[in-house]
Design a protein around this motif. Sequence first.
Motif, short mmCIF file in Angstrom:
data_model
loop_
_atom_site.label_atom_id
_atom_site.label_comp_id
_atom_site.label_asym_id
_atom_site.label_seq_id
_atom_site.Cartn_x
_atom_site.Cartn_y
_atom_site.Cartn_z
N GLU A 76 0.30 -11.13 -10.07
CA GLU A 76 0.92 -11.76 -11.24
C GLU A 76 -0.13 -12.49 -12.09
O GLU A 76 -0.17 -12.36 -13.32
N LYS A 77 -1.02 -13.25 -11.45
CA LYS A 77 -2.06 -13.98 -12.19
C LYS A 77 -3.01 -13.03 -12.91
O LYS A 77 -3.39 -13.26 -14.06
N ARG B 166 -2.94 -3.28 -11.29
CA ARG B 166 -2.25 -2.71 -12.46
C ARG B 166 -1.17 -1.72 -12.08
O ARG B 166 -0.54 -1.12 -12.96
N VAL B 167 -0.94 -1.52 -10.79
CA VAL B 167 0.11 -0.62 -10.33
C VAL B 167 1.30 -1.47 -9.90
O VAL B 167 1.19 -2.34 -9.04
N LYS C 21 9.12 -2.00 -13.50
CA LYS C 21 8.20 -3.01 -14.04
C LYS C 21 8.12 -4.28 -13.19
O LYS C 21 7.58 -5.29 -13.61
N SER C 22 8.68 -4.23 -11.97
CA SER C 22 8.60 -5.41 -11.10
C SER C 22 7.31 -5.38 -10.30
O SER C 22 6.73 -4.32 -10.05
N SER D 255 3.16 2.86 -12.81
CA SER D 255 3.96 2.78 -11.59
C SER D 255 3.30 3.61 -10.49
O SER D 255 2.44 4.46 -10.77
N TYR D 256 3.73 3.38 -9.28
CA TYR D 256 3.24 4.18 -8.16
C TYR D 256 3.57 5.65 -8.42
O TYR D 256 2.77 6.54 -8.14
N GLN D 257 4.75 5.90 -8.99
CA GLN D 257 5.17 7.26 -9.32
C GLN D 257 4.24 7.87 -10.38
O GLN D 257 3.86 9.04 -10.26
#
Length: 166
Positions: free
Chosen positions: A154-155, A134-135, A140-141, A100-102
């Motif tokens: 997404e791809k 990958r971020v 998880k969205s 995640s960005y966090q």
Amino acid sequence: MNSRIYSRTETPIGEIYIVIEEQLLSAVYIGEEDFLVGEEEFQLKFDPSNPLLKKCKLQLDEYFKGERKEFNLPVDPQGTIFQRSVWKELSLIPFGETRSYQDIALKIGKEKAVRAIGQANKANRLPIIIPCHRVIGKNKSLTGYAGTRTDIKEKLLFLEGARFKS
């Protein structure tokens, strides 16, 4: 004047433009529109026979075939000290995993810099090679990729077998 050359290759996510300068990979553009916005084409020489450009095209092809999990290319990520620290951390995210960005903010010791992490991702001129795709969001969205192009994110994540919410 610096020696800037480029080539392009067709991939499952569309045409990718690869730019090198002084024998270092300096930019990867997904699509002609991004390439034309990011570069002044008349200042570049088209040279698909250049060994580094050929190596990059080969590694991208292997990646899209699922045969390559990390890249071995000389890169020159131009950015601020903060941006380079973010990109270094992105490079450590394994194939098929996300953060995640966090998570990235905590890893670089700037826990309140979540939005700045997003801006550093957006400024990454070496997408796929430095895997900003990958971020994702803490929930998880998928969130912005190259601005609003989450379809590409997404791809790429699907190709890698990463878990996320679409």
